[in-house]
Design a protein around this motif. Structure first.
Motif, PDB file in Angstrom:
ATOM      1  N   PRO A  48       0.865  -1.328  -0.137  1.00 13.07           N
ATOM      2  CA  PRO A  48       0.071  -0.049   0.255  1.00 13.07           C
ATOM      3  C   PRO A  48       0.857   1.360   0.070  1.00 13.07           C
ATOM      4  O   PRO A  48       0.347   2.343  -0.298  1.00 13.07           O
ATOM      5  N   GLY A  49       2.087   1.171   0.346  1.00  9.26           N
ATOM      6  CA  GLY A  49       3.046   2.180   0.349  1.00  9.26           C
ATOM      7  C   GLY A  49       3.684   2.743  -0.689  1.00  9.26           C
ATOM      8  O   GLY A  49       4.605   3.457  -0.893  1.00  9.26           O
ATOM      9  N   ILE A  50       3.512   1.760  -1.903  1.00  2.28           N
ATOM     10  CA  ILE A  50       4.451   2.101  -3.042  1.00  2.28           C
ATOM     11  C   ILE A  50       4.084   3.600  -3.648  1.00  2.28           C
ATOM     12  O   ILE A  50       2.878   3.797  -3.501  1.00  2.28           O
ATOM     13  N   VAL A  51       4.865   4.140  -4.008  1.00  2.00           N
ATOM     14  CA  VAL A  51       4.616   5.469  -4.647  1.00  2.00           C
ATOM     15  C   VAL A  51       4.828   5.496  -6.220  1.00  2.00           C
ATOM     16  O   VAL A  51       6.173   5.667  -6.432  1.00  2.00           O
ATOM     17  N   PRO A  52       3.767   5.741  -6.753  1.00  2.00           N
ATOM     18  CA  PRO A  52       4.193   5.720  -8.292  1.00  2.00           C
ATOM     19  C   PRO A  52       4.748   7.057  -8.842  1.00  2.00           C
ATOM     20  O   PRO A  52       4.069   7.995  -8.122  1.00  2.00           O
ATOM     21  N   VAL A  53       5.565   7.248  -9.822  1.00  2.00           N
ATOM     22  CA  VAL A  53       5.917   8.436 -10.404  1.00  2.00           C
ATOM     23  C   VAL A  53       5.873   8.248 -12.026  1.00  2.00           C
ATOM     24  O   VAL A  53       6.151   7.256 -12.570  1.00  2.00           O
ATOM     25  N   PHE A  54       5.375   9.436 -12.438  1.00  2.00           N
ATOM     26  CA  PHE A  54       4.827   9.541 -13.986  1.00  2.00           C
ATOM     27  C   PHE A  54       5.670  10.390 -14.609  1.00  2.00           C
ATOM     28  O   PHE A  54       5.907  11.494 -14.077  1.00  2.00           O
ATOM     29  N   GLU A  55       6.272  10.140 -15.852  1.00  2.00           N
ATOM     30  CA  GLU A  55       7.448  11.087 -16.343  1.00  2.00           C
ATOM     31  C   GLU A  55       7.009  12.267 -16.723  1.00  2.00           C
ATOM     32  O   GLU A  55       7.729  13.226 -16.973  1.00  2.00           O
ATOM     33  N   ALA A  56       5.651  12.501 -16.997  1.00  2.17           N
ATOM     34  CA  ALA A  56       5.110  13.814 -17.482  1.00  2.17           C
ATOM     35  C   ALA A  56       5.160  14.781 -16.105  1.00  2.17           C
ATOM     36  O   ALA A  56       4.748  15.881 -16.475  1.00  2.17           O
ATOM     37  N   GLY A  57       5.234  14.238 -15.081  1.00  5.97           N
ATOM     38  CA  GLY A  57       5.213  15.076 -13.950  1.00  5.97           C
ATOM     39  C   GLY A  57       4.674  14.546 -12.770  1.00  5.97           C
ATOM     40  O   GLY A  57       4.850  15.118 -11.501  1.00  5.97           O
ATOM     41  N   ALA A  58       3.724  13.626 -12.414  1.00  4.38           N
ATOM     42  CA  ALA A  58       2.780  13.331 -11.405  1.00  4.38           C
ATOM     43  C   ALA A  58       3.731  12.457 -10.448  1.00  4.38           C
ATOM     44  O   ALA A  58       3.936  11.541 -10.870  1.00  4.38           O
ATOM     45  N   VAL A  59       3.509  12.821  -9.109  1.00  5.18           N
ATOM     46  CA  VAL A  59       4.205  11.895  -8.240  1.00  5.18           C
ATOM     47  C   VAL A  59       3.331  11.484  -7.187  1.00  5.18           C
ATOM     48  O   VAL A  59       2.534  12.461  -6.690  1.00  5.18           O
ATOM     49  N   GLY A  60       3.102  10.338  -6.981  1.00  3.74           N
ATOM     50  CA  GLY A  60       2.334   9.704  -5.785  1.00  3.74           C
ATOM     51  C   GLY A  60       0.706  10.024  -6.044  1.00  3.74           C
ATOM     52  O   GLY A  60       0.095  10.229  -4.782  1.00  3.74           O
ATOM     53  N   PRO A  61       0.175   9.733  -7.161  1.00  2.45           N
ATOM     54  CA  PRO A  61      -1.088  10.146  -7.133  1.00  2.45           C
ATOM     55  C   PRO A  61      -1.834   8.800  -6.934  1.00  2.45           C
ATOM     56  O   PRO A  61      -1.325   7.862  -6.478  1.00  2.45           O
ATOM     57  N   GLU A  62      -3.249   8.909  -6.852  1.00  4.97           N
ATOM     58  CA  GLU A  62      -4.093   7.684  -6.481  1.00  4.97           C
ATOM     59  C   GLU A  62      -4.357   7.317  -7.915  1.00  4.97           C
ATOM     60  O   GLU A  62      -5.116   8.216  -8.578  1.00  4.97           O
ATOM     61  N   VAL A  71       1.009   8.293 -19.690  1.00  6.96           N
ATOM     62  CA  VAL A  71       1.814   8.765 -18.575  1.00  6.96           C
ATOM     63  C   VAL A  71       1.726  10.325 -18.339  1.00  6.96           C
ATOM     64  O   VAL A  71       2.136  10.831 -17.452  1.00  6.96           O
ATOM     65  N   GLY A  72       0.945  10.956 -19.416  1.00  3.62           N
ATOM     66  CA  GLY A  72       0.850  12.379 -18.909  1.00  3.62           C
ATOM     67  C   GLY A  72      -0.680  12.732 -19.048  1.00  3.62           C
ATOM     68  O   GLY A  72      -0.964  13.966 -18.897  1.00  3.62           O
TER      69      GLY A  72
END
Lengths: 268, 337
Positions: A48-62, A71-72
């Motif tokens: 549950p504590g995994i933090v996704p990061v997307f290259e277009a800019g988003a960090v830790g979204p649901e 990814v954008g």
């Protein structure tokens, strides 16, 4: 009710294997498609504590507003903890904030180098490829600068080659000692290769690909047969635990109910 | 060493001589393209894959026709695909000479048929970079630096054909990549909100839009909404692109359709495949569907309003309904006419 699913698809197997490979509380740089499904499955099960990061800019979204198509796309930004742009995402990676990166390619060599640029002769045929592929995107940056990478591949002999046409995303380069360090890279390189047939890793000494586990329905022989180069086969290869009924239910009912990525036929 | 677009010194000189006044920059999109986009230009394409791509601007360029273009972008989809389609249909009117790119495809919607067609037939020249490379090249341009160091993708074959230089870092002695700045002649940018002076407020990810806008000699901005200047400056640190880097502002609702404009409309999962399938058919030798697509949606209309009028209202309502992105909704008044 049986514990294990009896009708899982190859994509669902990849997702489950990817999910189980992830570690809770790690930062995972994700591409579109199966990696996002794997991350979400891990979040709903052991991580549950995994933090996704997307290259277009988003960090830790649901990722609860439907699976992102890109990814954008807006769905990567829902309740994000930080949101700027590509430079900020790659700067985080270069700095060392990203523990794992999920990448893929059209072909792979024994050292985990990946091609997603072109098929044909390089460099002389660069401007007349046999088949032009989309290009690196952020994969080569993730390959260099995420601390470790997890590679997802369709397992076919023509995609596993001793020599690939073009190195887009570097793995262990020629496998020589400290090749990545000497090239100037920051991250440690490929950690796992997850395919439709097996889970593989890399030999500590030679940096060549080694078999770790066979997926349900596969044997050491069938995996080697589907691989265009010789795999290292250690004595402790094991049979990977099949997807559970609960994991498959989560994928089908909660994560990808529209079947964007999981029901999609893998291109042969 | 060669530069595409402007060299760093030319870019500096260009800006030194530029009118940076805070003036009303509203003109028609037709005029903006006539005035700022020339044959042979290097165009900086903002957005990311099919999110906030400058579709309205690109359709107008295609209607007017421009040749020998260089396209610079990190990851793009629809904008270069539309320009490629125009070239495939009539290269005496529209043509791409070169692309400096990291990725051209449509993610979940599939590969770019016309990138395959143009490259496999040697009709364009390419320079491959990574997403971070192209983003950092625009950033160097926006910082007024001739190059920027970068740690990826060292070891990649991209370095054999692009202009990156690998040398030992003077401080750590380890290899490092130096990337030449990118200064396009014109930045093509679509944002959700702008004011009449060109200040832009981007909702959701900024991608590399601010960097491209500030690195380029000229910048054309289309926005879904023009808003009151006072509402823009109420949140100065939310201004993503400052007015003096913008030359023309045009209010074009749905200017990024059929792509995503965060907070306003999601990807149109019907229309993107409709266009992409026509491109794929062209690649396989059937020209008619692509010609029909352009005749219907681009050449057969005056502007984006004409294009959107051809899409069923229910389809537009759906992409608005499913869009989950948030924006500072109550923070502005839409500019009256």
């Amino acid at each position: 009710m049986p514990k294990y699913s009896e009708d899982f698809t190859p994509q669902e197997m990849i997702v489950v294997a990817g999910s189980r490979t992830l570690i809770d509380n790690k930062v995972v740089f994700a591409g579109t498609g199966l990696p996002m499904v794997a991350i979400t499955l891990a979040q709903l099960t052991h991580g549950p504590g995994i933090v996704p990061v997307f290259e277009a800019g988003a960090v830790g979204p649901e990722l609860s507003r439907g699976l992102p198509l890109s990814v954008g796309g807006s769905r990567t930004t829902y309740k994000a903890n930080y949101l700027l742009g590509l430079n900020s995402a790659f700067e985080l990676t270069q700095r060392g904030f990203c523990d794992f990166g999920f990448i893929g390619g059209a072909e792979i060599d024994p050292y985990g180098n990946l091609n997603s640029t072109m098929m044909g002769s390089f460099p002389d045929g660069y401007n007349k490829p046999k088949t032009r592929l989309p290009g690196s995107g952020g994969a080569s940056d993730m390959a260099c600068s995420c601390e470790r990478t997890i590679i997802i591949m369709v397992h076919e002999p023509r995609r596993f080659n001793e020599k690939i046409d073009y190195i887009t995303s570097p793995g262990y380069l020629d496998g020589s000692p400290n090749a990545r360090w000497r090239a100037g890279m920051a991250g440690q390189g490929p950690y796992r290769v997850i395919t439709t047939k097996a889970i593989m890793g890399f030999d500590d000494e030679t940096k060549r690909m080694k078999l770790i586990a066979t997926l349900p329905g596969e044997t050491v022989e069938s995996v080697q047969e589907a691989t265009g180069f010789k795999l290292i086969i250690p004595d402790d290869v094991y049979a990977f635990e099949p997807p559970t009924v609960e994991e498959v239910r989560l994928i089908r009912e909660v994560i990808d109910p529209k079947g964007y990525f999981v029901r999609k036929k893998i291109k042969e | 060493m060669y530069w595409t677009g402007l060299s760093p010194d030319e870019a500096r000189q260009f800006l030194a001589n530029k009118d940076k006044s805070k003036r009303d920059k509203r003109i028609s999109l037709k005029e903006a393209v006539q005035k700022y986009v020339k044959d042979g230009d290097n165009l900086g394409i903002a957005g990311f894959v099919n999110a906030r791509q400058p579709i309205a601007i690109v359709h107008e360029i295609i209607r007017q026709g421009r040749k020998d273009l260089t396209l610079s972008f990190q990851s793009a989809g629809l904008a270069p695909e539309y320009l490629a389609g125009a070239m495939c249909l009539d290269d005496s009117k529209n043509s791409i000479k070169r692309m400096e790119l990291a990725y051209l495809a449509h993610e979940a919607f599939g590969i770019s048929p016309l990138l395959r067609y143009l490259t496999e037939n040697s009709l364009i020249e390419l320079e491959d970079w990574s997403n971070y490379n192209m983003s950092a090249r625009f950033k160097a341009g926006s910082m007024g630096l001739p190059f920027i160091p970068c740690r990826s993708p060292l070891g990649s074959d991209m370095l054999k054909t692009n202009r990156a230089v690998v040398q030992d870092c003077p401080f750590t002695d380890r290899p490092i990549m130096l990337l030449p700045a990118s200064h396009p002649n014109v930045a093509l940018v679509h944002v959700q909100e702008a004011d009449i002076y060109g200040n832009c407020r981007i909702q959701g990810p900024t991608f590399t839009c601010p960097e491209i806008a500030m690195a380029s000699a000229h910048c054309i901005v289309t926005c879904d909404r023009l808003i009151e200047h006072d509402d823009m400056t109420r949140y100065p640190n939310r201004i993503s692109i400052p007015y003096f880097s913008v030359d023309a502002v045009i209010e074009v609702p749905y200017g990024a359709y059929p792509g995503n404009s965060g907070g306003l409309y999601y990807y149109d999962e019907k229309h993107i495949p409709e266009f992409r399938n026509a491109c794929e058919k062209f690649r396989k030798g059937d020209r008619a569907p692509l010609q029909e697509y352009y005749d219907n949606y681009i050449f057969g209309v005056e502007n984006t309003t004409g294009f959107i009028n051809k899409i069923p209202l229910s389809q537009i309502q759906y992409v608005e309904k499913i869009e989950p992105g948030i924006r500072l909704d109550a923070a502005y008044t839409v500019l009256g006419s």
